[in-house]
Enzyme design. Structure first.
Site, PDB file in Angstrom:
ATOM      1  N   ASP A  61      92.310 104.230 -20.789  1.00  0.00           N
ATOM      2  CA  ASP A  61      91.011 104.590 -21.354  1.00  0.00           C
ATOM      3  C   ASP A  61      90.366 105.735 -20.575  1.00  0.00           C
ATOM      4  OD1 ASP A  61      91.249 102.708 -23.335  1.00  0.00           O
ATOM      5  OD2 ASP A  61      89.840 101.269 -22.455  1.00  0.00           O
ATOM      6  N   ASP A 121     111.665 100.974  -0.905  1.00  0.00           N
ATOM      7  CA  ASP A 121     111.799  99.563  -1.270  1.00  0.00           C
ATOM      8  C   ASP A 121     113.242  99.169  -1.540  1.00  0.00           C
ATOM      9  OD1 ASP A 121     109.053  98.257  -1.411  1.00  0.00           O
ATOM     10  OD2 ASP A 121     108.699 100.115  -2.501  1.00  0.00           O
ATOM     11  N   ARG A 165      99.988 105.864 -10.799  1.00  0.00           N
ATOM     12  CA  ARG A 165     100.682 104.594 -10.556  1.00  0.00           C
ATOM     13  C   ARG A 165      99.653 103.489 -10.310  1.00  0.00           C
ATOM     14  NH1 ARG A 165     105.295 103.486  -5.977  1.00  0.00           N
ATOM     15  NH2 ARG A 165     103.645 103.958  -4.491  1.00  0.00           N
ATOM     16  N   HIS A 199      99.758 101.971  -3.168  1.00  0.00           N
ATOM     17  CA  HIS A 199      99.740 102.026  -1.706  1.00  0.00           C
ATOM     18  C   HIS A 199      98.630 102.940  -1.207  1.00  0.00           C
ATOM     19  CE1 HIS A 199     103.241  99.553  -1.064  1.00  0.00           C
ATOM     20  NE2 HIS A 199     103.949 100.274  -1.918  1.00  0.00           N
ATOM     21  N   GLU A 245     113.186  99.314  -7.804  1.00  0.00           N
ATOM     22  CA  GLU A 245     113.094  99.410  -6.352  1.00  0.00           C
ATOM     23  C   GLU A 245     113.677  98.211  -5.601  1.00  0.00           C
ATOM     24  OE1 GLU A 245     108.907  99.698  -5.232  1.00  0.00           O
ATOM     25  OE2 GLU A 245     108.331  98.924  -7.191  1.00  0.00           O
TER      26      GLU A 245
END
Length: 252
Positions: free
Chosen positions: A86, A176, A72, A47, A150
């Protein structure tokens, strides 16, 4: 030497870790906040407009401070997850995991073959550009996978998600969950709180750490009492706006 993941070790030790959500992928903002005493900070690529390149700069900034970075990705996407790993991310929070199969997909994305599907590259920031000997064989020792529950469907599947081998913790997203329960925009609705506290109790029985983000500080205290192990207590952009509005109000 393989960098140690203190977030993972403290999670396994049952310690409560207090965190801060970061949606402003600005190194200066991150550096200011990194010195404020939080146990962990989460950079949100879901988000926000942050990219894997922003995550790389963010990880470099936090490396100088005693705060654990959590990233996230925008989705349970192995390509994006590979880039973040990585870049040196060791703890990932995967959004919108609905069932055990999606949890297994997340585990596969962080695991090298033959058990998983993570692509192999020996010269990355994660390997200290080749300086970490045996990285591919030992990477999962220090990787921590958190999955986000969620929706009502995910709550129904909570036990099978939480006990998927390779899952280290479950994050419960009030916003959510509220929308899934028909209370969009009401993350502190009594039904939502009850569902989250019940989920935390179920996770505690399983011995799986739970986490949460909320701006409702009283609810966060309830969640900590219910066994929440990683608790995000605010969001950087919200903190900035509230402080700015409060100072302006003093000069009304």
């Amino acid at each position: 030497m393989m960098p140690a993941n203190s977030f993972k070790s403290r999670l396994k030790a049952g310690e409560v870790q207090i965190g801060l959500w970061s949606s402003l992928a600005d190194p200066t903002v991150s550096e200011i906040l990194a010195g404020c005493g939080y146990d962990w900070m989460m950079l949100d690529l879901e988000h926000s407009t942050a990219s894997p390149a922003d995550a790389l700069a963010w990880l470099r900034t936090l490396a100088a401070y005693p705060v654990s970075p959590v990233v996230r990705p925008g989705w349970n996407n192995p390509v994006e997850i590979k880039k973040l790993l990585d870049a040196g991310a060791q703890t990932l929070l995967i959004p919108y995991v609905q069932n055990a199969e999606e949890a297994r997909q997340a585990v596969a994305a962080i695991t090298y073959p033959p058990e998983g599907i993570r692509g192999v590259s020996g010269i990355t920031r994660a390997t200290r550009f080749g300086a970490v000997q045996g990285y591919a064989q030992r990477a999962n020792e220090e990787l921590c996978l958190l999955v986000q529950v969620e929706t009502r469907t995910a709550l129904d599947n909570l036990e099978e998600i939480a006990t998927t081998p390779g899952v280290d913790g479950v994050f419960l997203g009030p916003a959510d969950i509220a929308a899934s329960f028909g209370h969009v925009g009401q993350p502190s609705h009594p039904e939502v709180k009850a569902a989250i506290l019940d989920a935390m109790a179920r996770l505690k029985v399983l011995g799986v750490p739970s986490g949460i983000l909320s701006l409702d500080q009283a609810f966060l205290q309830e969640a900590r009492g219910a066994g929440a192990a990683f608790v995000a207590v605010d969001v950087d952009s919200g903190m900035l706006r509230r402080a700015a509005c409060a100072r302006r109000a003093e000069w009304a």
